[in-house]
Scaffold this motif. Structure first.
Motif, PDB file in Angstrom:
ATOM      1  N   VAL A  48       0.853  -1.185   0.000  1.00  0.00           N
ATOM      2  CA  VAL A  48       0.000   0.000   0.000  1.00  0.00           C
ATOM      3  C   VAL A  48       0.889   1.235   0.000  1.00  0.00           C
ATOM      4  N   PRO A  49       0.719   2.131  -0.979  1.00  0.00           N
ATOM      5  CA  PRO A  49       1.516   3.353  -0.986  1.00  0.00           C
ATOM      6  C   PRO A  49       1.150   4.245   0.207  1.00  0.00           C
ATOM      7  N   LYS A  50       2.144   4.833   0.829  1.00  0.00           N
ATOM      8  CA  LYS A  50       1.900   5.731   1.960  1.00  0.00           C
ATOM      9  C   LYS A  50       1.209   7.007   1.486  1.00  0.00           C
ATOM     10  N   SER A  51       1.683   7.538   0.373  1.00  0.00           N
ATOM     11  CA  SER A  51       1.107   8.762  -0.172  1.00  0.00           C
ATOM     12  C   SER A  51      -0.323   8.486  -0.628  1.00  0.00           C
ATOM     13  N   GLY A  52      -1.248   9.313  -0.206  1.00  0.00           N
ATOM     14  CA  GLY A  52      -2.642   9.143  -0.595  1.00  0.00           C
ATOM     15  C   GLY A  52      -3.405   8.164   0.271  1.00  0.00           C
ATOM     16  N   SER A  53      -2.805   7.706   1.363  1.00  0.00           N
ATOM     17  CA  SER A  53      -3.471   6.747   2.251  1.00  0.00           C
ATOM     18  C   SER A  53      -3.447   7.257   3.684  1.00  0.00           C
ATOM     19  N   THR A  54      -4.430   6.824   4.449  1.00  0.00           N
ATOM     20  CA  THR A  54      -4.476   7.092   5.885  1.00  0.00           C
ATOM     21  C   THR A  54      -4.561   5.742   6.576  1.00  0.00           C
ATOM     22  N   PHE A  55      -3.717   5.557   7.582  1.00  0.00           N
ATOM     23  CA  PHE A  55      -3.610   4.279   8.267  1.00  0.00           C
ATOM     24  C   PHE A  55      -4.067   4.409   9.715  1.00  0.00           C
ATOM     25  N   GLU A  56      -4.643   3.335  10.238  1.00  0.00           N
ATOM     26  CA  GLU A  56      -5.016   3.269  11.644  1.00  0.00           C
ATOM     27  C   GLU A  56      -4.219   2.120  12.265  1.00  0.00           C
ATOM     28  N   PHE A  57      -3.374   2.459  13.229  1.00  0.00           N
ATOM     29  CA  PHE A  57      -2.545   1.472  13.911  1.00  0.00           C
ATOM     30  C   PHE A  57      -3.139   1.173  15.273  1.00  0.00           C
ATOM     31  N   ALA A  58      -2.955  -0.051  15.743  1.00  0.00           N
ATOM     32  CA  ALA A  58      -3.396  -0.436  17.084  1.00  0.00           C
ATOM     33  C   ALA A  58      -2.156  -0.605  17.950  1.00  0.00           C
ATOM     34  N   ILE A  59      -2.113   0.155  19.035  1.00  0.00           N
ATOM     35  CA  ILE A  59      -1.005   0.046  19.983  1.00  0.00           C
ATOM     36  C   ILE A  59      -1.519  -0.787  21.141  1.00  0.00           C
ATOM     37  N   THR A  60      -0.829  -1.875  21.436  1.00  0.00           N
ATOM     38  CA  THR A  60      -1.349  -2.805  22.432  1.00  0.00           C
ATOM     39  C   THR A  60      -0.471  -2.953  23.666  1.00  0.00           C
ATOM     40  N   ASP A  61       0.531  -2.088  23.833  1.00  0.00           N
ATOM     41  CA  ASP A  61       1.390  -2.209  25.011  1.00  0.00           C
ATOM     42  C   ASP A  61       0.974  -1.204  26.079  1.00  0.00           C
ATOM     43  N   ASP A  62       1.861  -0.865  26.987  1.00  0.00           N
ATOM     44  CA  ASP A  62       1.549   0.042  28.081  1.00  0.00           C
ATOM     45  C   ASP A  62       1.119   1.415  27.612  1.00  0.00           C
ATOM     46  N   ALA A  63       1.516   1.831  26.422  1.00  0.00           N
ATOM     47  CA  ALA A  63       1.113   3.132  25.902  1.00  0.00           C
ATOM     48  C   ALA A  63      -0.399   3.219  25.765  1.00  0.00           C
ATOM     49  N   ALA A  64      -1.043   2.095  25.511  1.00  0.00           N
ATOM     50  CA  ALA A  64      -2.493   2.097  25.372  1.00  0.00           C
ATOM     51  C   ALA A  64      -3.152   2.517  26.681  1.00  0.00           C
ATOM     52  N   ASP A  65      -2.579   2.118  27.816  1.00  0.00           N
ATOM     53  CA  ASP A  65      -3.138   2.511  29.106  1.00  0.00           C
ATOM     54  C   ASP A  65      -3.136   4.027  29.260  1.00  0.00           C
ATOM     55  N   LEU A  66      -2.075   4.676  28.786  1.00  0.00           N
ATOM     56  CA  LEU A  66      -1.969   6.117  28.911  1.00  0.00           C
ATOM     57  C   LEU A  66      -2.865   6.856  27.930  1.00  0.00           C
ATOM     58  N   ALA A  67      -3.255   6.205  26.848  1.00  0.00           N
ATOM     59  CA  ALA A  67      -3.961   6.886  25.772  1.00  0.00           C
ATOM     60  C   ALA A  67      -5.404   6.441  25.606  1.00  0.00           C
ATOM     61  N   LYS A  68      -5.992   5.812  26.610  1.00  0.00           N
ATOM     62  CA  LYS A  68      -7.337   5.291  26.452  1.00  0.00           C
ATOM     63  C   LYS A  68      -8.401   6.378  26.458  1.00  0.00           C
ATOM     64  N   GLY A  69      -8.013   7.619  26.649  1.00  0.00           N
ATOM     65  CA  GLY A  69      -8.970   8.716  26.687  1.00  0.00           C
ATOM     66  C   GLY A  69      -9.567   8.997  25.330  1.00  0.00           C
ATOM     67  N   SER A  70     -10.140  10.176  25.189  1.00  0.00           N
ATOM     68  CA  SER A  70     -10.803  10.530  23.944  1.00  0.00           C
ATOM     69  C   SER A  70      -9.827  10.520  22.774  1.00  0.00           C
ATOM     70  N   GLY A  71     -10.346  10.239  21.602  1.00  0.00           N
ATOM     71  CA  GLY A  71      -9.534  10.261  20.398  1.00  0.00           C
ATOM     72  C   GLY A  71      -8.850   8.968  20.074  1.00  0.00           C
ATOM     73  N   THR A  72      -9.027   7.935  20.886  1.00  0.00           N
ATOM     74  CA  THR A  72      -8.353   6.683  20.588  1.00  0.00           C
ATOM     75  C   THR A  72      -9.309   5.614  20.079  1.00  0.00           C
ATOM     76  N   ALA A  73     -10.583   5.948  19.927  1.00  0.00           N
ATOM     77  CA  ALA A  73     -11.528   4.967  19.410  1.00  0.00           C
ATOM     78  C   ALA A  73     -11.277   4.740  17.926  1.00  0.00           C
ATOM     79  N   SER A  74     -11.504   3.532  17.493  1.00  0.00           N
ATOM     80  CA  SER A  74     -11.309   3.193  16.090  1.00  0.00           C
ATOM     81  C   SER A  74     -12.261   3.993  15.222  1.00  0.00           C
TER      82      SER A  74
END
Length: 137
Positions: A58-84
């Motif tokens: 998949v070319p990066k240019s012209g695309s938007t990607f959604e990544f899932a972070i599943t380590d301790d960073a997810a605990d810090l970022a579970k607030g607004s804006g992290t929903a799929s």
């Protein structure tokens, strides 16, 4: 440097669960799997379906990607804006219901990070070595 939603573009992306949210090529929208190869201009995503796997570039240019972070960073970022972005979408008639890019990480805290592919247009090593607080500057 910890992997957080803010620092994700500066990290190695190989192995991360990913979904294509938007693309210039409509056939790639909704594609999901794990990043297996990252180059300057593309992400190669391993897609598993019907017991088989294939790798889609998949070319990066012209695309938007959604990544899932599943380590301790997810605990810090579970607030607004992290929903799929795609969590509330209905599956098309006659199609199977799609799971999140982190479906294989069930039971873990997950933060979803949406990144415009143009932010990733550089050599992965250069992105991580020259930005931020990397010891390799």
């Amino acid at each position: 440097m910890a992997l957080t939603p803010e620092t994700l573009p500066r990290h190695e992306l190989n192995g991360l669960p990913v979904r294509v949210v938007e693309s210039d090529d409509s056939s790639r929208v909704g594609l999901e799997g794990r990043v297996v190869i990252e180059t300057t201009k593309t992400l190669s995503i391993e897609v598993r379906a019907d017991g088989e796997s294939r790798v889609v570039m998949v070319p990066k240019s012209g695309s938007t990607f959604e990544f899932a972070i599943t380590d301790d960073a997810a605990d810090l970022a579970k607030g607004s804006g992290t929903a799929s972005k795609l969590a509330d979408t209905e599956p098309a008639a006659g199609s199977e219901e799609r799971s999140s890019p982190a479906a294989d990480c069930a039971g873990e805290d997950v933060a979803y990070v949406t990144v415009d592919g143009s932010r990733l247009l550089s050599r992965p090593a250069r992105r991580t070595e020259t930005n931020g607080d990397s010891p390799w500057q």
